[in-house]
Design a protein around this motif. Structure first.
Motif, mmCIF file in Angstrom:
data_model
loop_
_atom_site.group_PDB
_atom_site.id
_atom_site.type_symbol
_atom_site.label_atom_id
_atom_site.label_comp_id
_atom_site.label_asym_id
_atom_site.label_seq_id
_atom_site.Cartn_x
_atom_site.Cartn_y
_atom_site.Cartn_z
ATOM 1 N N LEU A 15 5.644 4.791 0.182
ATOM 2 C CA LEU A 15 5.897 5.645 1.180
ATOM 3 C C LEU A 15 7.399 6.369 1.290
ATOM 4 O O LEU A 15 7.528 7.567 1.653
ATOM 5 C CB LEU A 15 5.875 5.212 2.573
ATOM 6 C CG LEU A 15 4.972 5.798 3.651
ATOM 7 C CD1 LEU A 15 3.798 6.403 3.256
ATOM 8 C CD2 LEU A 15 4.857 5.043 4.960
ATOM 9 N N HIS A 16 8.473 5.532 0.823
ATOM 10 C CA HIS A 16 9.752 6.270 0.852
ATOM 11 C C HIS A 16 9.716 7.331 -0.201
ATOM 12 O O HIS A 16 10.385 8.397 -0.020
ATOM 13 C CB HIS A 16 10.767 5.118 0.234
ATOM 14 C CG HIS A 16 11.992 5.395 0.120
ATOM 15 N ND1 HIS A 16 12.745 5.930 -1.171
ATOM 16 C CD2 HIS A 16 13.197 5.925 1.002
ATOM 17 C CE1 HIS A 16 13.826 6.243 -1.118
ATOM 18 N NE2 HIS A 16 14.309 6.368 0.214
ATOM 19 N N GLN A 17 9.080 7.157 -1.482
ATOM 20 C CA GLN A 17 9.177 8.115 -2.501
ATOM 21 C C GLN A 17 8.385 9.343 -2.045
ATOM 22 O O GLN A 17 8.942 10.426 -2.211
ATOM 23 C CB GLN A 17 8.283 7.565 -3.682
ATOM 24 C CG GLN A 17 8.604 8.359 -4.955
ATOM 25 C CD GLN A 17 10.128 8.688 -5.231
ATOM 26 O OE1 GLN A 17 10.943 7.919 -4.869
ATOM 27 N NE2 GLN A 17 10.313 10.027 -5.553
ATOM 28 N N GLN A 18 7.409 9.262 -1.237
ATOM 29 C CA GLN A 18 6.766 10.320 -0.686
ATOM 30 C C GLN A 18 7.639 11.010 0.278
ATOM 31 O O GLN A 18 7.673 12.166 0.294
ATOM 32 C CB GLN A 18 5.497 9.814 0.061
ATOM 33 C CG GLN A 18 4.043 9.465 -0.683
ATOM 34 C CD GLN A 18 3.046 9.046 0.252
ATOM 35 O OE1 GLN A 18 2.857 9.453 1.195
ATOM 36 N NE2 GLN A 18 2.157 8.251 -0.306
ATOM 37 N N ARG A 36 -0.190 1.002 12.289
ATOM 38 C CA ARG A 36 0.597 1.646 13.527
ATOM 39 C C ARG A 36 2.009 2.076 12.886
ATOM 40 O O ARG A 36 2.350 3.155 13.330
ATOM 41 C CB ARG A 36 1.194 0.252 14.417
ATOM 42 C CG ARG A 36 1.691 0.684 15.688
ATOM 43 C CD ARG A 36 2.153 -0.529 16.429
ATOM 44 N NE ARG A 36 3.005 -0.325 17.555
ATOM 45 C CZ ARG A 36 2.682 -0.318 18.622
ATOM 46 N NH1 ARG A 36 1.320 -0.462 18.957
ATOM 47 N NH2 ARG A 36 3.616 -0.066 19.672
ATOM 48 N N SER A 37 2.884 1.495 12.156
ATOM 49 C CA SER A 37 3.789 2.082 11.461
ATOM 50 C C SER A 37 3.780 3.163 10.720
ATOM 51 O O SER A 37 4.366 4.043 10.669
ATOM 52 C CB SER A 37 4.843 0.908 11.033
ATOM 53 O OG SER A 37 4.039 0.114 10.137
ATOM 54 N N HIS A 38 2.630 3.346 10.048
ATOM 55 C CA HIS A 38 2.336 4.584 9.147
ATOM 56 C C HIS A 38 2.245 5.908 10.108
ATOM 57 O O HIS A 38 2.732 6.913 9.808
ATOM 58 C CB HIS A 38 0.869 4.550 8.349
ATOM 59 C CG HIS A 38 0.712 5.437 7.355
ATOM 60 N ND1 HIS A 38 -0.144 6.597 7.738
ATOM 61 C CD2 HIS A 38 1.006 5.723 6.017
ATOM 62 C CE1 HIS A 38 -0.018 7.366 6.927
ATOM 63 N NE2 HIS A 38 0.656 6.945 5.557
ATOM 64 N N HIS A 39 1.551 5.550 11.261
ATOM 65 C CA HIS A 39 1.607 6.523 12.112
ATOM 66 C C HIS A 39 3.012 7.146 12.758
ATOM 67 O O HIS A 39 3.281 8.271 12.956
ATOM 68 C CB HIS A 39 0.527 6.155 13.361
ATOM 69 C CG HIS A 39 0.466 6.951 14.448
ATOM 70 N ND1 HIS A 39 -0.311 8.266 14.388
ATOM 71 C CD2 HIS A 39 0.887 7.437 15.568
ATOM 72 C CE1 HIS A 39 -0.225 9.072 15.525
ATOM 73 N NE2 HIS A 39 0.439 8.479 16.296
ATOM 74 N N HIS A 40 3.692 6.083 12.832
ATOM 75 C CA HIS A 40 5.023 6.495 13.577
ATOM 76 C C HIS A 40 5.856 7.235 12.367
ATOM 77 O O HIS A 40 6.363 8.137 12.685
ATOM 78 C CB HIS A 40 5.928 5.248 13.708
ATOM 79 C CG HIS A 40 7.038 5.349 14.374
ATOM 80 N ND1 HIS A 40 8.129 4.330 14.722
ATOM 81 C CD2 HIS A 40 7.748 6.323 15.016
ATOM 82 C CE1 HIS A 40 9.120 4.765 14.908
ATOM 83 N NE2 HIS A 40 9.001 5.974 15.195
ATOM 84 N N TRP A 41 5.635 6.736 11.072
ATOM 85 C CA TRP A 41 6.364 7.299 9.867
ATOM 86 C C TRP A 41 5.835 8.869 9.745
ATOM 87 O O TRP A 41 6.662 9.809 9.712
ATOM 88 C CB TRP A 41 5.869 6.418 8.712
ATOM 89 C CG TRP A 41 6.296 7.120 7.478
ATOM 90 C CD1 TRP A 41 7.453 7.443 6.776
ATOM 91 C CD2 TRP A 41 5.166 8.084 6.576
ATOM 92 N NE1 TRP A 41 7.256 8.239 5.871
ATOM 93 C CE2 TRP A 41 5.859 8.523 5.554
ATOM 94 C CE3 TRP A 41 4.120 8.457 6.704
ATOM 95 C CZ2 TRP A 41 5.465 9.446 4.497
ATOM 96 C CZ3 TRP A 41 3.409 9.169 5.642
ATOM 97 C CH2 TRP A 41 4.053 9.604 4.757
ATOM 98 N N ARG A 42 4.458 9.113 9.858
ATOM 99 C CA ARG A 42 3.815 10.222 9.777
ATOM 100 C C ARG A 42 4.634 11.452 10.704
ATOM 101 O O ARG A 42 4.956 12.478 10.497
ATOM 102 C CB ARG A 42 2.384 10.364 9.828
ATOM 103 C CG ARG A 42 1.785 11.766 9.323
ATOM 104 C CD ARG A 42 0.329 11.466 9.385
ATOM 105 N NE ARG A 42 -0.305 11.079 10.622
ATOM 106 C CZ ARG A 42 -0.508 11.672 11.840
ATOM 107 N NH1 ARG A 42 -0.271 12.784 11.797
ATOM 108 N NH2 ARG A 42 -1.224 10.740 12.628
#
Ligand SMILES: C[S@@+](CC[C@H](N)C(=O)[O-])C[C@H]1O[C@@H](n2cnc3c(N)ncnc32)[C@H](O)[C@@H]1O
Length: 285
Positions: free
Chosen positions: A13-16, A56-62
């Motif tokens: 996710l960092h790379q993206q 949940r944290s993916h949603h926050h990241w997005r």
């Protein structure tokens, strides 16, 4: 994009994130990406890099990445930003606390060490100055004044976050000294302020103009409208020997010293920021 959260790691996710921020023209993409990841993951990057991302944290990241891609300042996206020893909650209701104001707090603490008494922070915004004093000089009576109810809500949240160290802090709504109780008249040790000081017609960087609260920045034709009021009224509220510490623009040193002199202050000097530019007035009653 729907994440396969069983298999996507924070490192992927960092790379993206780096790629998306770069594509959006953000210079410091690798660092910003790491801060966004750490905010979403709730832990330092090195501890989570190989771990899978939860839904949940993916949603926050997005949401954070989308906001940053749209140009919103990183500080608002992360909703927190370091200021001296504090990590302050910040959003669009308040000015993002700046490094030059951290230097202003040094002068406030120095003056307070000499004279003692209560400290008043006029235009407290996020509470940066008031809460730094409360945290670094425990037990000091600190008053934070703010005209904007929205900004005051942010200062209150930060005050709550400070816990016991905030027990001597009072946050009050109103305009400059008019918000203070009458008993403080002639009793204050240090009046501190980072007021609006940008001239109405002066150009501001695009992201500041677009995202930060304009009432926190602009102050009339010469940018001195608020400084004039604060300097003129401060002596009445200060105890004998008390000090006024006011941040200003880097070309406003001479004008601000002149205002302090005509208001009867003594030992007037101008402090500099880390780049050596004239950035704040220190004057004693
Ligand atoms: C430049 S910002 C400083 C915020 C914070 N002290 C900091 O250093 O990050 C100025 C603040 O003064 C507040 N303000 C403007 N006019 C005011 C007034 N007449 N009385 C009280 N606060 C005022 C603004 O809402 C804003 O929060």
């Amino acid at each position: 994009m729907v994440a396969d959260t069983d298999t996507t790691s924070w490192a992927e996710l960092h790379q993206q994130t780096v790629e998306r921020l770069r594509a959006a023209g953000i210079e410091n993409a690798p660092n910003e990406a790491r801060w966004i990841i750490e905010r979403a993951a709730g832990d330092p990057y090195r501890l989570v890099a190989d771990k899978p991302v939860t839904v949940r944290s993916h949603h926050h990241w997005r949401l954070m990445v989308e906001r940053r891609e749209a140009g919103e300042p990183l500080q608002y996206v992360l909703e927190r930003w370091p200021f001296r020893r504090l990590e302050l909650f910040v959003d669009r209701r308040v000015l993002i606390p700046r490094p030059e104001t951290e230097v202003v707090v040094d002068a406030v603490l120095d003056e307070h060490a000499r004279v003692g008494g209560a400290v008043v922070d006029l235009g407290t915004g996020s509470g940066a100055i008031a809460l730094s004093v409360a945290s670094e000089r425990p037990g000091t009576e600190v008053w934070g004044v703010e005209r904007s109810p929205d900004a005051l809500a942010v200062a209150r949240a930060n005050c709550t976050g400070l816990g016991r160290r905030a027990r001597t802090v009072r946050l009050v709504e109103g305009s400059w000294f008019a918000a203070l109780p009458d008993e403080l008249r002639g009793e204050v040790g240090v009046v501190a302020s980072n007021p609006p000081y940008v001239p109405d017609a002066a150009e501001l960087p695009d992201d500041v103009e677009r995202w930060e609260p304009i009432d926190a920045l602009r102050a009339g034709d010469d940018g001195l409208a608020d400084i004039r009021v604060i300097v003129a009224e401060a002596a009445e509220w200060l105890a004998p020997g008390g000090a006024l510490v006011v941040e200003h623009g880097d070309d406003q040193g001479p004008a601000t010293r002149a205002l302090a002199a005509s208001a009867g202050f003594t030992e007037i000097r101008t402090g500099t920021d880390l780049a050596g530019r004239e950035r704040f007035l220190v004057a004693r009653r």
